[in-house]
Motif scaffolding. Structure first.
Motif, mmCIF file in Angstrom:
data_model
loop_
_atom_site.group_PDB
_atom_site.id
_atom_site.type_symbol
_atom_site.label_atom_id
_atom_site.label_comp_id
_atom_site.label_asym_id
_atom_site.label_seq_id
_atom_site.Cartn_x
_atom_site.Cartn_y
_atom_site.Cartn_z
ATOM 1 N N ILE A 195 0.855 -1.182 0.000
ATOM 2 C CA ILE A 195 0.000 0.000 0.000
ATOM 3 C C ILE A 195 0.896 1.240 0.000
ATOM 4 C CG2 ILE A 195 -1.860 1.226 1.176
ATOM 5 C CD1 ILE A 195 -2.713 -1.567 0.333
ATOM 6 N N ILE A 196 0.566 2.225 -0.820
ATOM 7 C CA ILE A 196 1.358 3.450 -0.882
ATOM 8 C C ILE A 196 0.815 4.422 0.156
ATOM 9 C CG2 ILE A 196 2.277 5.266 -2.365
ATOM 10 C CD1 ILE A 196 2.996 2.374 -3.183
ATOM 11 N N GLY A 197 1.428 4.421 1.343
ATOM 12 C CA GLY A 197 0.980 5.264 2.440
ATOM 13 C C GLY A 197 1.506 6.677 2.339
ATOM 14 N N PRO A 198 0.996 7.598 3.168
ATOM 15 C CA PRO A 198 1.411 9.000 3.123
ATOM 16 C C PRO A 198 2.866 9.220 3.511
ATOM 17 C CG PRO A 198 0.023 8.594 5.027
ATOM 18 C CD PRO A 198 -0.037 7.359 4.182
ATOM 19 N N ASN A 199 3.427 8.308 4.301
ATOM 20 C CA ASN A 199 4.816 8.433 4.726
ATOM 21 C C ASN A 199 5.692 7.326 4.162
ATOM 22 O OD1 ASN A 199 4.184 10.687 6.275
ATOM 23 N ND2 ASN A 199 3.572 9.417 8.007
ATOM 24 N N GLY A 200 5.238 6.716 3.078
ATOM 25 C CA GLY A 200 5.987 5.630 2.461
ATOM 26 C C GLY A 200 5.160 4.366 2.374
ATOM 27 N N PRO A 201 5.634 3.392 1.633
ATOM 28 C CA PRO A 201 4.865 2.157 1.447
ATOM 29 C C PRO A 201 4.885 1.259 2.681
ATOM 30 C CG PRO A 201 6.983 1.986 0.359
ATOM 31 C CD PRO A 201 6.887 3.394 0.860
ATOM 32 N N PHE A 202 3.845 0.463 2.797
ATOM 33 C CA PHE A 202 3.809 -0.587 3.812
ATOM 34 C C PHE A 202 3.065 -1.770 3.213
ATOM 35 C CE2 PHE A 202 -0.046 1.880 4.484
ATOM 36 C CZ PHE A 202 -1.020 0.931 4.724
ATOM 37 N N ASP A 203 3.225 -2.936 3.826
ATOM 38 C CA ASP A 203 2.593 -4.156 3.334
ATOM 39 C C ASP A 203 1.403 -4.540 4.201
ATOM 40 O OD1 ASP A 203 4.316 -4.761 1.138
ATOM 41 O OD2 ASP A 203 5.841 -5.430 2.559
ATOM 42 N N LEU A 204 0.318 -4.910 3.535
ATOM 43 C CA LEU A 204 -0.834 -5.487 4.208
ATOM 44 C C LEU A 204 -0.812 -6.985 3.983
ATOM 45 C CD1 LEU A 204 -3.536 -4.869 5.747
ATOM 46 C CD2 LEU A 204 -4.643 -5.009 3.507
ATOM 47 N N LEU A 205 -0.700 -7.758 5.063
ATOM 48 C CA LEU A 205 -0.699 -9.216 5.008
ATOM 49 C C LEU A 205 -2.082 -9.689 5.423
ATOM 50 C CD1 LEU A 205 2.323 -8.340 5.228
ATOM 51 C CD2 LEU A 205 2.698 -10.365 6.630
ATOM 52 N N THR A 206 -2.792 -10.327 4.509
ATOM 53 C CA THR A 206 -4.167 -10.691 4.819
ATOM 54 C C THR A 206 -4.464 -12.136 4.464
ATOM 55 O OG1 THR A 206 -6.470 -9.955 4.600
ATOM 56 C CG2 THR A 206 -5.107 -9.888 2.609
ATOM 57 N N PHE A 207 -5.403 -12.726 5.211
ATOM 58 C CA PHE A 207 -5.758 -14.142 5.017
ATOM 59 C C PHE A 207 -7.094 -14.427 5.673
ATOM 60 C CE2 PHE A 207 -4.524 -14.153 9.300
ATOM 61 C CZ PHE A 207 -4.484 -15.413 9.885
#
Length: 347
Positions: A195-207
């Protein structure tokens, strides 16, 4: 108030992109919600969306609006190949970005996967489903999704997972060697979505893991649930897939309570105590419980989780389970047996 908060974050994000500066005071709300919107046949969810007036869909949308999440992981929502149903639903929920992959639910195998001696049943698919895509997963987001760098672990074979607890009966693979040779681990899916967040990218791990019930003494579903949860620890230590390099959040339905109900508790205990993660224990009117399974038993349990990595600063959290006299209570109860879980994060 919710729209003002969302608009303010969007403006901060745009300024961040234009000026190249970090909006350090900005927070994100990450949530997970098993909507239980799955229908009994293919195309029925799209039909109900197109017709309008479906009470359950309206209730789910009301819950989503009340939660006001920036990124929302959904479970129990049917997948369609064209994406039209999810597109309509995302628009109705007010989210500009959405994402889904074909789940393992209902994916035919041609084999007897549950050992009942019959073929073609919903339990003979890679993951339980009456049709391909029933009860899949999706992501709704106010922030851009980097689809080109998604890591999909859903095709990983169960037997290839480190330390797999494969079911057996009298030392023989259950239900058969042929079945275990093609059996995927993920009941629904395991995705790592940037995800392209406001302060840089982060990962969403979902299941969305298998419920650890509805099986026999071989404990096939219980062992599968254990290994589906443990897969995130395998990912974090680099033994499976590519470990997240920066901030990430695990958000989904583990179908396992750390204390009550059925299942192999060691899996969720290990995840909640992982040094890379924070378990902030979001609460609602009924404490940390996130599902109402009063009929049949086991009752109220905690099975839905939002677990941020230690990169984040947690500012707030909750389970959207209001008191009975709350105006939202009726919509929450009629939407799904599950309750939406959210965590506010900054980094």
């Amino acid at each position: 108030h919710g729209r003002e908060r969302a608009s303010g974050r969007l403006i901060a994000w745009l300024l961040c992109l234009i000026l190249g500066t970090a909006a350090s005071a900005d927070t994100l709300r990450i949530a997970t919600y098993n909507t239980e919107l799955q229908r009994e046949g293919p195309g029925l969810f799209l039909r109900d969306l197109a017709r309008g007036g479906d009470e359950q869909i309206s209730a789910v949308l009301a819950v989503i609006a009340a939660a006001d999440a920036d990124v929302l992981a959904l479970q129990g929502i049917d997948y369609d190949l064209t994406g039209e149903a999810l597109g309509r639903f995302a628009k109705a929920a007010g989210y500009p970005h959405h994402f889904a992959l074909r789940p393992n639910t209902g994916m035919p195998t041609g084999l007897d996967m549950d050992g009942d001696g019959r073929l073609g049943g919903p339990r003979d698919a890679q993951g339980y489903g009456r049709f391909s895509g029933q009860g899949g997963m999706a992501i709704l987001s106010r922030l851009p999704i980097d689809e080109s760098n998604v890591q999909d672990l859903s095709a990983l074979l169960w037997r290839d997972v480190p330390g797999a607890l494969l079911p057996d009966v009298n030392g023989a693979p259950f239900p058969s060697e042929a079945a275990q040779a093609i059996q995927r681990l993920s009941t629904t899916g395991h995705w790592v979505v940037p995800i392209i967040g406001p302060n840089g990218p982060f990962d969403l791990l979902t299941f969305h893991a298998s419920p650890p019930v509805f099986d026999g003494p071989e404990d096939r579903n219980g062992k599968r649930n254990h290994d589906e949860i443990m897969l995130w620890l395998n990912l974090m230590d680099g033994t499976v897939g590519k470990a997240p390099a920066g901030p990430f959040v695990i958000a989904g339905d583990a179908n396992l309570d750390p204390v009550e109900g059925a299942g192999i508790k060691a899996a969720i205990e290990a995840l909640l105590s992982a040094p890379e993660l924070q378990d902030v224990g979001p609460t609602g009117h009924f404490g940390t419980d996130t599902v109402d399974w009063d009929d049949p038993l086991p009752g109220d349990l905690r099975v839905d989780y939002v677990l941020p990595s230690t990169h984040w600063r947690v500012t707030d959290s909750g389970v959207l389970w209001p008191a009975p006299d709350d105006p939202l209570a009726q919509a929450v109860a009629s939407a799904s047996r599950h309750r939406l879980v959210w965590v506010d994060l900054a980094y």
